[in-house]
Design a protein around this motif. Structure first.
Motif, PDB file in Angstrom:
ATOM      1  N   PRO A  60       0.814  -1.226   0.000  1.00 18.91           N
ATOM      2  CA  PRO A  60       0.000   0.000   0.000  1.00 18.91           C
ATOM      3  C   PRO A  60       0.848   1.278   0.000  1.00 18.91           C
ATOM      4  O   PRO A  60       0.525   2.243  -0.709  1.00 18.91           O
ATOM      5  N   GLY A  61       1.920   1.279   0.758  1.00 17.68           N
ATOM      6  CA  GLY A  61       2.794   2.457   0.819  1.00 17.68           C
ATOM      7  C   GLY A  61       3.489   2.736  -0.503  1.00 17.68           C
ATOM      8  O   GLY A  61       3.655   3.901  -0.893  1.00 17.68           O
ATOM      9  N   LEU A  62       3.870   1.668  -1.209  1.00 18.05           N
ATOM     10  CA  LEU A  62       4.512   1.852  -2.516  1.00 18.05           C
ATOM     11  C   LEU A  62       3.540   2.489  -3.508  1.00 18.05           C
ATOM     12  O   LEU A  62       3.931   3.311  -4.337  1.00 18.05           O
ATOM     13  N   ILE A  63       2.259   2.102  -3.400  1.00 20.14           N
ATOM     14  CA  ILE A  63       1.243   2.704  -4.267  1.00 20.14           C
ATOM     15  C   ILE A  63       1.003   4.161  -3.848  1.00 20.14           C
ATOM     16  O   ILE A  63       0.939   5.064  -4.690  1.00 20.14           O
ATOM     17  N   ALA A  64       0.890   4.382  -2.534  1.00 17.76           N
ATOM     18  CA  ALA A  64       0.649   5.742  -2.026  1.00 17.76           C
ATOM     19  C   ALA A  64       1.759   6.690  -2.467  1.00 17.76           C
ATOM     20  O   ALA A  64       1.505   7.853  -2.794  1.00 17.76           O
ATOM     21  N   LEU A  78      -4.588  -3.931   3.049  1.00 21.24           N
ATOM     22  CA  LEU A  78      -5.105  -2.666   2.525  1.00 21.24           C
ATOM     23  C   LEU A  78      -6.016  -1.981   3.552  1.00 21.24           C
ATOM     24  O   LEU A  78      -5.927  -0.769   3.784  1.00 21.24           O
ATOM     25  N   ALA A  79      -6.879  -2.782   4.186  1.00 24.82           N
ATOM     26  CA  ALA A  79      -7.820  -2.223   5.164  1.00 24.82           C
ATOM     27  C   ALA A  79      -7.092  -1.705   6.398  1.00 24.82           C
ATOM     28  O   ALA A  79      -7.424  -0.639   6.929  1.00 24.82           O
ATOM     29  N   GLU A  80      -6.101  -2.461   6.862  1.00 26.06           N
ATOM     30  CA  GLU A  80      -5.342  -2.029   8.036  1.00 26.06           C
ATOM     31  C   GLU A  80      -4.642  -0.696   7.773  1.00 26.06           C
ATOM     32  O   GLU A  80      -4.742   0.246   8.562  1.00 26.06           O
ATOM     33  N   GLN A  81      -3.952  -0.615   6.646  1.00 19.82           N
ATOM     34  CA  GLN A  81      -3.186   0.606   6.383  1.00 19.82           C
ATOM     35  C   GLN A  81      -4.103   1.764   6.005  1.00 19.82           C
ATOM     36  O   GLN A  81      -3.791   2.923   6.301  1.00 19.82           O
ATOM     37  N   GLY A  82      -5.236   1.456   5.390  1.00 20.50           N
ATOM     38  CA  GLY A  82      -6.219   2.501   5.113  1.00 20.50           C
ATOM     39  C   GLY A  82      -6.811   3.053   6.399  1.00 20.50           C
ATOM     40  O   GLY A  82      -6.960   4.270   6.566  1.00 20.50           O
ATOM     41  N   ALA A  83      -7.136   2.153   7.342  1.00 26.28           N
ATOM     42  CA  ALA A  83      -7.690   2.583   8.628  1.00 26.28           C
ATOM     43  C   ALA A  83      -6.659   3.391   9.412  1.00 26.28           C
ATOM     44  O   ALA A  83      -6.998   4.373  10.074  1.00 26.28           O
ATOM     45  N   ASP A  84      -5.412   2.988   9.309  1.00 24.84           N
ATOM     46  CA  ASP A  84      -4.343   3.715  10.004  1.00 24.84           C
ATOM     47  C   ASP A  84      -4.183   5.127   9.432  1.00 24.84           C
ATOM     48  O   ASP A  84      -4.044   6.099  10.178  1.00 24.84           O
ATOM     49  N   ARG A  85      -4.233   5.238   8.107  1.00 23.99           N
ATOM     50  CA  ARG A  85      -4.147   6.582   7.492  1.00 23.99           C
ATOM     51  C   ARG A  85      -5.316   7.441   7.937  1.00 23.99           C
ATOM     52  O   ARG A  85      -5.134   8.610   8.292  1.00 23.99           O
ATOM     53  N   PHE A  94      -4.801   4.788  -1.643  1.00 23.70           N
ATOM     54  CA  PHE A  94      -4.909   3.528  -2.398  1.00 23.70           C
ATOM     55  C   PHE A  94      -6.287   2.954  -2.132  1.00 23.70           C
ATOM     56  O   PHE A  94      -6.934   3.274  -1.135  1.00 23.70           O
ATOM     57  N   ARG A  95      -6.738   2.127  -3.077  1.00 21.52           N
ATOM     58  CA  ARG A  95      -8.039   1.488  -2.892  1.00 21.52           C
ATOM     59  C   ARG A  95      -8.062   0.166  -3.648  1.00 21.52           C
ATOM     60  O   ARG A  95      -7.197  -0.096  -4.495  1.00 21.52           O
ATOM     61  N   GLU A  96      -9.077  -0.643  -3.346  1.00 25.67           N
ATOM     62  CA  GLU A  96      -9.251  -1.926  -4.022  1.00 25.67           C
ATOM     63  C   GLU A  96      -9.814  -1.675  -5.408  1.00 25.67           C
ATOM     64  O   GLU A  96     -10.838  -1.022  -5.551  1.00 25.67           O
ATOM     65  N   TRP A  97      -9.156  -2.221  -6.435  1.00 26.18           N
ATOM     66  CA  TRP A  97      -9.662  -2.095  -7.809  1.00 26.18           C
ATOM     67  C   TRP A  97     -10.469  -3.323  -8.207  1.00 26.18           C
ATOM     68  O   TRP A  97     -11.451  -3.229  -8.904  1.00 26.18           O
ATOM     69  N   ARG A  98     -10.004  -4.502  -7.818  1.00 27.19           N
ATOM     70  CA  ARG A  98     -10.697  -5.749  -8.147  1.00 27.19           C
ATOM     71  C   ARG A  98     -10.467  -6.758  -7.023  1.00 27.19           C
ATOM     72  O   ARG A  98      -9.371  -6.780  -6.443  1.00 27.19           O
ATOM     73  N   SER A  99     -11.452  -7.600  -6.750  1.00 22.69           N
ATOM     74  CA  SER A  99     -11.175  -8.756  -5.890  1.00 22.69           C
ATOM     75  C   SER A  99     -10.776  -9.895  -6.815  1.00 22.69           C
ATOM     76  O   SER A  99     -11.283 -10.019  -7.933  1.00 22.69           O
TER      77      SER A  99
END
Ligand code: PRP
Ligand code: ZN
Ligand code: MG
Length: 226
Positions: A60-64, A78-85, A94-99
């Motif tokens: 996630p950080g590399l994308i950010a 993704l959810a953990e680092q998104g919640a932390d941000r 960053f976000r989920e594009w596809r499952s």
């Protein structure tokens, strides 16, 4: 300002549960790379799409930071680092594009096998070891339970035996890791699988077109798999 990249860069896990299926999925989209498999960087041959092999937690950080354009990573990371941000008032990057339909697992609370589990209230005042502090803290707050979060970057499952924690909150796939450590899952906090992650912001023209091409092929492959 570094020059704009005209090649798409995708981060995948170097080793671990998602590493091989991630590479296989991208290969089934018609990508191939010139590389030896222990290298960090794989240069795309059939398309200008390169791979970076990294720790899943770094994706996630590399994308950010724009170092990579896309990544294959667990929804849990993704959810953990998104919640932390979000908790630190940083914008979503960053976000989920596809499952992607593989790597399914769950973030679970696990307690020693000998415990008689009576529900979340039992955790009050206890120490819970995890690598997912943001998701665990949010769950504890939702339950109205005050417990201590003990942050460990790995080997969370041995914390109770070492006397570092009373319970753990960790990813469960087959359940073998918990069982080997005399722990039992009692509550699921989050369901996860591998996802394709990308930036919230749009990619520039060249990489945007490459990403669109890849998504068209990926959607075709995913449709055939299901
Ligand atoms: C999780 C968890 C355990 C393992 C559990 O790690 O931390 O190590 O999977 O799997 P099991 O139930 O099949 O035994 P994960 O694969 O998420 O990656 P990590 O090595 O980056 O922690
Ligand atoms: Zn990891
Ligand atoms: Mg692990």
């Amino acid at each position: 300002v570094p020059p704009a990249r005209d090649r798409l860069r995708i981060a995948i896990q170097k080793s671990g549960r998602l590493a091989d299926p991630a590479r296989a999925l991208l290969a089934s989209c018609g990508l191939s790379w010139r590389e030896s498999r222990d290298r960090l960087f794989c240069y795309g041959e059939t398309l200008p799409v390169d791979l970076l092999l990294v720790r899943d937690d770094d994706i996630p950080g590399l994308i950010a930071d724009g170092v990579c354009d896309l990544g294959v990573v667990g929804r849990n990371v993704l959810a953990e680092q998104g919640a932390d941000r979000a908790a630190n008032d940083r914008p979503a990057a960053f976000r989920e594009w596809r499952s992607l339909g593989f790597g399914s697992c769950r973030l679970a609370l696990a307690v020693p096998e000998g415990w008689a589990w009576q529900g979340p209230a039992q955790l009050a005042g206890m120490r819970i070891a995890t690598s997912y502090p943001a998701l665990l803290s949010r769950w504890l707050a939702d339950q109205g339970v005050a417990a201590e979060v003990v942050l460990l970057s790995g080997s969370v499952e041995i914390a109770p035996r070492l006397g570092q924690a009373d319970a753990v909150c960790d990813i469960v796939s087959s359940g073998a890791t918990l069982a080997a450590n005399q722990l039992k899952p009692v509550t699921t906090m989050f369901e996860s699988e591998a996802v394709l992650a990308g930036p919230v912001a749009e990619l520039d023209a060249v990489r945007g077109e490459l990403a669109a091409l890849l998504l068209r092929r990926l959607d075709g492959v995913l449709r055939m798999r299901h």
